[in-house]
Every structure is written in structure tokens, then in C-alpha cells.
Motif scaffolding. Structure first.
Motif, PDB file in Angstrom:
ATOM      1  N   GLU A  33      -2.152   4.371  -9.107  1.00  0.00           N
ATOM      2  CA  GLU A  33      -2.461   4.841  -7.756  1.00  0.00           C
ATOM      3  C   GLU A  33      -3.951   4.664  -7.430  1.00  0.00           C
ATOM      4  O   GLU A  33      -4.321   4.357  -6.307  1.00  0.00           O
ATOM      5  CB  GLU A  33      -2.057   6.312  -7.593  1.00  0.00           C
ATOM      6  N   GLU A  65      -4.376   1.131  -6.479  1.00  0.00           N
ATOM      7  CA  GLU A  65      -3.797   0.882  -5.154  1.00  0.00           C
ATOM      8  C   GLU A  65      -4.709   1.431  -4.045  1.00  0.00           C
ATOM      9  O   GLU A  65      -4.992   0.757  -3.062  1.00  0.00           O
ATOM     10  CB  GLU A  65      -2.449   1.600  -5.074  1.00  0.00           C
ATOM     11  N   GLU A  66      -5.189   2.668  -4.261  1.00  0.00           N
ATOM     12  CA  GLU A  66      -6.029   3.325  -3.256  1.00  0.00           C
ATOM     13  C   GLU A  66      -7.339   2.539  -3.079  1.00  0.00           C
ATOM     14  O   GLU A  66      -7.809   2.340  -1.958  1.00  0.00           O
ATOM     15  CB  GLU A  66      -6.309   4.761  -3.708  1.00  0.00           C
ATOM     16  N   MET A  85       0.797  -1.231   0.000  1.00  0.00           N
ATOM     17  CA  MET A  85       0.000   0.000   0.000  1.00  0.00           C
ATOM     18  C   MET A  85       0.830   1.282   0.000  1.00  0.00           C
ATOM     19  O   MET A  85       0.565   2.194   0.763  1.00  0.00           O
ATOM     20  CB  MET A  85      -0.981   0.003   1.177  1.00  0.00           C
ATOM     21  N   THR A  93      -0.882   5.038  -0.429  1.00  0.00           N
ATOM     22  CA  THR A  93      -2.316   5.068  -0.145  1.00  0.00           C
ATOM     23  C   THR A  93      -2.504   6.026   1.027  1.00  0.00           C
ATOM     24  O   THR A  93      -1.532   6.436   1.665  1.00  0.00           O
ATOM     25  CB  THR A  93      -2.846   3.688   0.285  1.00  0.00           C
TER      26      THR A  93
END
Ligand code: HEM
Length: 374
Positions: free
Chosen positions: A143, A146-147, A47, A50
Motif C-alpha cells: 500500500e 501504491e500510495e 490505484m 490510494t
């Protein structure tokens, strides 16, 4: 608790760590230090960048865009999803023949994860906000992925562990479970129903129970920050460059604030006492700008699920509070450590062959002399 030390420092190589459980220090730290300690780099593989781990500059942009996904209107629409999943969970338990031990955590985690996954795939909430961010080039597609994956994990895992802990502890204290049940019967006369928002707001005792459990066994046991500059916490100065630790497990059991701190007593959250405590003496969702974005969401999921299950079943466990405190205080929980059983409530007055539970102590304090016998 005999060796209670509110402020402690130690070194790991060249890194200074300072832990404090003084609420005034905690407020200063969580208000002034938004950067996470390098400790969080341990999570970089899964992460990086994040909300939980990102450096302040990235975190600010992401948080600004994600915050609207957690407004009350959107929260209410999540509510329906979780009512459906709670009902599925009741059906799952219902379909089981008789009474047997179940790994509640696994079942609950699967259901909350499914709910989070469905929501993310069909999302009219989180993704559009992140996509807007992508159009302004403030976030890349990687991203966003991932978030979103982190959010699903944060939502399902913390909620599942909390629900499991609540049910387990209520499985030990049948008198408190009965009080929760009586409240549920009065607010939700029809056992087929799950609580809608207005009914949730009336489940005061259930709320106190959840809060007391998050005090005694916080799902996230500690929070860490990095001091960008000196922080004055009279009579100390926590120097720039140090790693600051807020151990929630100890903060929540400070005997000065919480008399008889290891006693399980939901009434602590019913009385005017709440207003007399420092606002940072109880922070299971952290505090300040970098607190848990899913605070309201998390409480809602926990309350809806626990209410729906307890309206239909009585839960019992062979765990002891002592063992739960001991295991949950470790940052990583041993899987499958919660043998639970439940009984349908249509037969509430029968003795129905449930698994043996420990007799609760009369005063609900931790009984260290009776380890769980599985
Ligand atoms: C009962 C359940 C939950 C508890 C006890 C909990 C607790 C916490 C705590 C203590 C933090 C601060 C961690 C730190 O600073 O190291 C945190 C952060 C966070 N939580 Fe939760 N949480 C829960 C549920 C949720 C849910 C349901 C979501 C998402 C829907 C969520 C999303 C997040 C995010 C994104 C962060 C990072 C926030 C930031 O740094 O801006 N949490 N949570």
C-alpha cells in the motif's frame, strides 16, 4: 448554455446518477458524502486503496498520516526543488535553436515527474509518514508503494496539465500575457531568478490568471461521490445509494454566478466580487475533508513554473480558446494537442519568426468561428 439545468438525473442500468451545479447542493454533498462513487473502481488496477479511491475507513487513516507531509514548512522545501526544475525547463527551451513548435505538455510533464520522482526517492517528507503507519500495521508495504506512486502521478500530471493550459491560453491572449510579464518584471527584476515564497505572494495578477483558467478549464472536470444516506437539497432529496456528480466545468460556468461565463477574464478574481460568491461556486481542488491534499503544493508549482518561463520567454500558440475548452472538457485529453512556440525575451520587441497565433478577440470571449490552423 441555453439548456442550463442545474439538477439532472439519469440511470445507467440500475445505478442512479444525479448531477448538480447548485453551490448549496455541492457544499452538502462534499461535506456529507466522503465515499467515492463506484465509478472510481475503474481506476482500481492502478490505484486501489490510494487516497483518491479508498473506502472511507482506509482513507481516514491514510489521510491523517499523509496530511503532515503537506504543512507549510515542508511545502517551502518543495519550493526549492521546483525552482530548480523550472530553471532546467528554461535551459531546455533556451538550448533550442530559434523558435519552434514544442509539445509543452510532454516537456513539462517530464520535468514535473522527474521532480516528484527525485523527491520521492530522497524523500524526507512523504515516505517517513507512511513508514510510521507501516510500523503501526495500518498500512502494508504494497500500500505504501501504491500510495507513493499515485502521489507522484497526482502531483506531476495535474500540475503539468494545468501549467500547459495556462501557457497555452496566455499564448492566445498576448495582452494578458503582457500584464503578467509586467507584474513579473516588477516583482522579479532579475530574470535569472525564480520567485521565492515571499515574491510568489506578491504575484496577484498571475494568481488571478491561474484561478480564472482553472475556472474556465478545470484540470479535473468533475467529482463524484456516493450517497450513504439521503441528502436533502431543497426541493429534492438525493436518495441513499445514488451516485452524485459535481461537474466542475458547468459549476464554474453558471451564468447566475459568472456573468458572460465563457469570457476569459482574470479580473473576476481580483475584486471584492470573490467574497460575494458562494464558497462552493468555484472549487477546482474540490471542497471539504476529501478535497485535494496537494492544493497549496499544486498552486505553488504552477505559479513558480509559469513565472519562471514567462520571465524568460514569450509564448504563442495556434490554438483557440474554443478548441481548448472543447478538448479539456473531455475527461481524457488527446495527447499532443497543444502546438506551442516561444521566443526568448531578450528580443521581446523583435518579431522573431514565432509561429502564427490567432488574434485575440477584443472582448476575450470564445471565438467559435475560427478553428485552430496548425
Ligand atoms: C493544479 C493542480 C491540481 C488540481 C487542479 C487538483 C485537483 C484535485 C481534485 C479536484 C481532487 C478531488 C478529486 C475527487 O474527489 O474526485 C483532487 C484530489 C487529490 N489530489 Fe489534487 N489537484 C492538483 C494537484 C495535486 C498535487 C500537486 C497533489 C500531490 C502532491 C495532489 C494530490 C491529490 C490527492 C492525494 C487527492 C485525493 C485526496 C483525498 O481523497 O483525500 N493533487 N485533486
Amino acid at each position: 448554455m441555453d439548456s442550463w439545468r442545474p439538477v439532472t438525473k439519469f440511470w445507467v442500468g440500475s445505478q442512479l446518477y444525479i448531477a448538480t451545479t447548485r453551490p448549496t447542493d455541492v457544499e452538502k454533498i462534499l461535506t456529507n458524502s466522503l465515499n467515492k462513487s463506484p465509478f472510481y473502481e475503474n481506476f482500481n488496477d492502478i490505484m486501489k486503496d490510494t487516497l483518491l479511491t479508498a473506502k472511507v475507513s482506509i482513507w481516514k487513516e491514510h489521510r491523517k498520516m499523509i496530511n503532515p507531509s503537506f504543512n507549510s514548512k515542508i511545502l517551502n522545501s518543495y519550493h526549492d526543488i521546483f525552482i530548480n526544475y523550472s530553471k532546467e525547463m528554461v535551459k531546455f527551451l533556451d538550448d533550442k535553436e530559434g523558435v519552434e513548435q514544442t509539445d509543452f505538455l510532454r516537456v513539462i510533464w517530464e520535468k514535473t515527474f522527474d521532480a516528484a520522482l527525485d523527491d520521492t526517492i530522497e524523500s524526507k517528507r512523504l515516505l517517513p509518514n507512511l513508514t510510521k503507519l507501516n510500523q503501526t500495521k495500518l498500512i502494508t508495504r504494497e500500500e505504501i508503494l501504491e500510495e507513493t506512486s499515485f502521489m507522484m502521478m497526482a502531483a506531476s500530471e495535474t500540475a503539468a496539465i494545468t501549467i500547459n493550459t495556462v501557457l497555452t491560453i496566455l499564448g492566445i491572449y498576448s495582452d494578458i500575457q503582457e500584464r503578467v510579464y509586467q507584474e513579473l518584471v516588477s516583482v522579479l527584476p532579475n530574470m535569472e531568478n525564480s520567485p521565492i515564497q515571499e515574491e510568489l505572494n506578491r504575484l496577484d495578477y498571475l494568481e488571478s490568471v491561474v484561478k480564472e483558467i482553472l475556472r474556465l478549464v478545470p484540470t479535473i472536470p468533475f467529482i463524484m461521490r456516493y450517497a450513504d444516506e439521503d441528502i436533502k437539497c431543497d426541493p429534492y432529496v438525493f436518495p441513499a445509494g445514488s451516485n452524485l456528480i459535481v461537474p466542475l466545468v458547468l459549476l464554474h460556468r453558471d451564468p447566475e454566478v459568472w456573468p458572460d461565463p465563457e469570457k476569459f477574464d482574470p479580473d473576476r478574481f481580483l475584486h471584492d466580487e470573490v467574497g460575494k460568491r458562494h464558497r462552493c461556486s468555484y472549487i477546482p481542488f474540490s471542497f471539504g475533508a476529501r478535497n485535494c491534499i496537494g492544493l497549496k503544493f499544486g498552486m505553488m508549482v504552477v505559479k513558480v513554473t509559469v513565472a519562471t518561463i514567462l520571465r524568460n520567454f514569450e509564448v504563442q500558440t495556434v490554438e483557440t480558446l474554443y478548441l481548448i475548452i472543447l478538448l479539456r472538457n473531455k475527461p481524457i485529453r488527446r495527447p499532443g494537442t497543444t502546438p506551442m512556440g516561444c521566443r526568448e525575451l531578450s528580443g521581446r520587441c523583435g518579431d522573431g519568426g514565432v509561429i502564427n497565433s490567432q488574434e485575440p478577440n477584443e472582448d476575450h470571449s470564445v471565438n467559435k468561428s475560427s478553428p485552430a490552423s496548425v
